[in-house]
Design an enzyme around this catalytic site. Structure first.
Site, PDB file in Angstrom:
ATOM      1  N   ILE A 163      35.119  31.805  31.329  1.00  0.00           N
ATOM      2  CA  ILE A 163      34.269  31.630  30.155  1.00  0.00           C
ATOM      3  C   ILE A 163      35.164  31.759  28.927  1.00  0.00           C
ATOM      4  O   ILE A 163      35.661  32.849  28.637  1.00  0.00           O
ATOM      5  CB  ILE A 163      33.153  32.706  30.115  1.00  0.00           C
ATOM      6  CG1 ILE A 163      32.332  32.690  31.407  1.00  0.00           C
ATOM      7  CG2 ILE A 163      32.263  32.493  28.886  1.00  0.00           C
ATOM      8  CD1 ILE A 163      31.447  33.915  31.602  1.00  0.00           C
TER       9      ILE A 163
ATOM     10  N   CYS B 122      38.470  35.499  32.584  1.00  0.00           N
ATOM     11  CA  CYS B 122      38.819  34.714  33.772  1.00  0.00           C
ATOM     12  C   CYS B 122      37.728  34.796  34.838  1.00  0.00           C
ATOM     13  O   CYS B 122      36.972  35.776  34.918  1.00  0.00           O
ATOM     14  CB  CYS B 122      40.121  35.228  34.375  1.00  0.00           C
ATOM     15  SG  CYS B 122      41.499  35.311  33.231  1.00  0.00           S
TER      16      CYS B 122
ATOM     17  N   GLU C 105      38.022  35.366  37.983  1.00  0.00           N
ATOM     18  CA  GLU C 105      38.196  36.473  38.924  1.00  0.00           C
ATOM     19  C   GLU C 105      37.509  37.746  38.423  1.00  0.00           C
ATOM     20  O   GLU C 105      36.860  38.454  39.186  1.00  0.00           O
ATOM     21  CB  GLU C 105      39.679  36.788  39.132  1.00  0.00           C
ATOM     22  CG  GLU C 105      40.511  35.621  39.610  1.00  0.00           C
ATOM     23  CD  GLU C 105      41.124  34.804  38.476  1.00  0.00           C
ATOM     24  OE1 GLU C 105      40.386  34.364  37.562  1.00  0.00           O
ATOM     25  OE2 GLU C 105      42.346  34.603  38.495  1.00  0.00           O
TER      26      GLU C 105
ATOM     27  N   CYS D  14      45.968  35.939  36.587  1.00  0.00           N
ATOM     28  CA  CYS D  14      46.832  36.464  35.528  1.00  0.00           C
ATOM     29  C   CYS D  14      47.081  37.960  35.766  1.00  0.00           C
ATOM     30  O   CYS D  14      46.426  38.591  36.605  1.00  0.00           O
ATOM     31  CB  CYS D  14      46.194  36.226  34.155  1.00  0.00           C
ATOM     32  SG  CYS D  14      44.782  37.278  33.801  1.00  0.00           S
TER      33      CYS D  14
ATOM     34  N   CYS E  57      43.962  40.201  35.477  1.00  0.00           N
ATOM     35  CA  CYS E  57      43.059  40.139  36.636  1.00  0.00           C
ATOM     36  C   CYS E  57      43.653  40.883  37.831  1.00  0.00           C
ATOM     37  O   CYS E  57      42.931  41.575  38.551  1.00  0.00           O
ATOM     38  CB  CYS E  57      42.759  38.692  37.007  1.00  0.00           C
ATOM     39  SG  CYS E  57      41.591  37.920  35.870  1.00  0.00           S
TER      40      CYS E  57
HETATM   41 ZN    ZN Z   1      42.874  36.466  34.702  1.00  0.00          ZN
END
Ligand code: ZN
Length: 138
Positions: free
Chosen positions: A53, A63, A65, A96, A99
């Site tokens: 989003i 993200c 995840e 990333c 995450c």
């Molecule tokens: Zn991420």
């Protein structure tokens, strides 16, 4: 979105997890990068999905995840076992650093399945992606 089976499952096929991530990806909100990502997280016998989003204030973007993980946490599900992350790009959608750190709070050993836009698949583990996460010590 939470998908509950009539019975709790202890395992889920990679195929089923990837299909759920693909479906979630369709709802991604990515007007700035046009890079839509979907994620499906298997935790405590249930499936939780998420998508990226974005926001006009870029740093507020989140993200797929973490959205999936938050969905699980809202359901008091913290036993993260496996996540599938799907992109439409040629590159594999590695999570990333934020995450990886976020997920490692709940599971160090979870499986991570990455699927690119060509349908190629790469399997790894969170431990491999973030071998030494930050750990709070008093
Ligand atoms: Zn991420």
């Amino acid at each position: 979105m939470v998908i509950e089976w009539e019975k709790m499952h202890t395992i889920i096929s990679d195929r089923e997890l990837i299909q759920s991530a693909r479906k979630a990806r369709e709802r991604a909100y990515a007007p700035y990068s046009d890079s839509k990502i979907g994620a499906a997280l298997f935790s405590s016998g249930k499936l939780y999905t998420g998508f990226n989003i974005e926001n006009a204030s870029y740093s507020l973007s989140i993200c797929a995840e973490r959205v999936a993980a938050i969905n699980a946490l809202l359901d008091n599900s913290k036993d993260f076992q496996k996540i599938a992350i799907v992109s439409g790009d040629e590159k594999f959608p590695y999570p990333c650093g934020a995450c990886c750190q976020f997920l490692s709070e709940f599971s160090r050993d979870m499986e991570v399945i990455l699927v690119n836009g060509k349908g190629n698949l790469e399997k790894t583990t969170l431990k491999e992606l973030i071998p030494k996460p930050f750990i709070f010590s008093e």
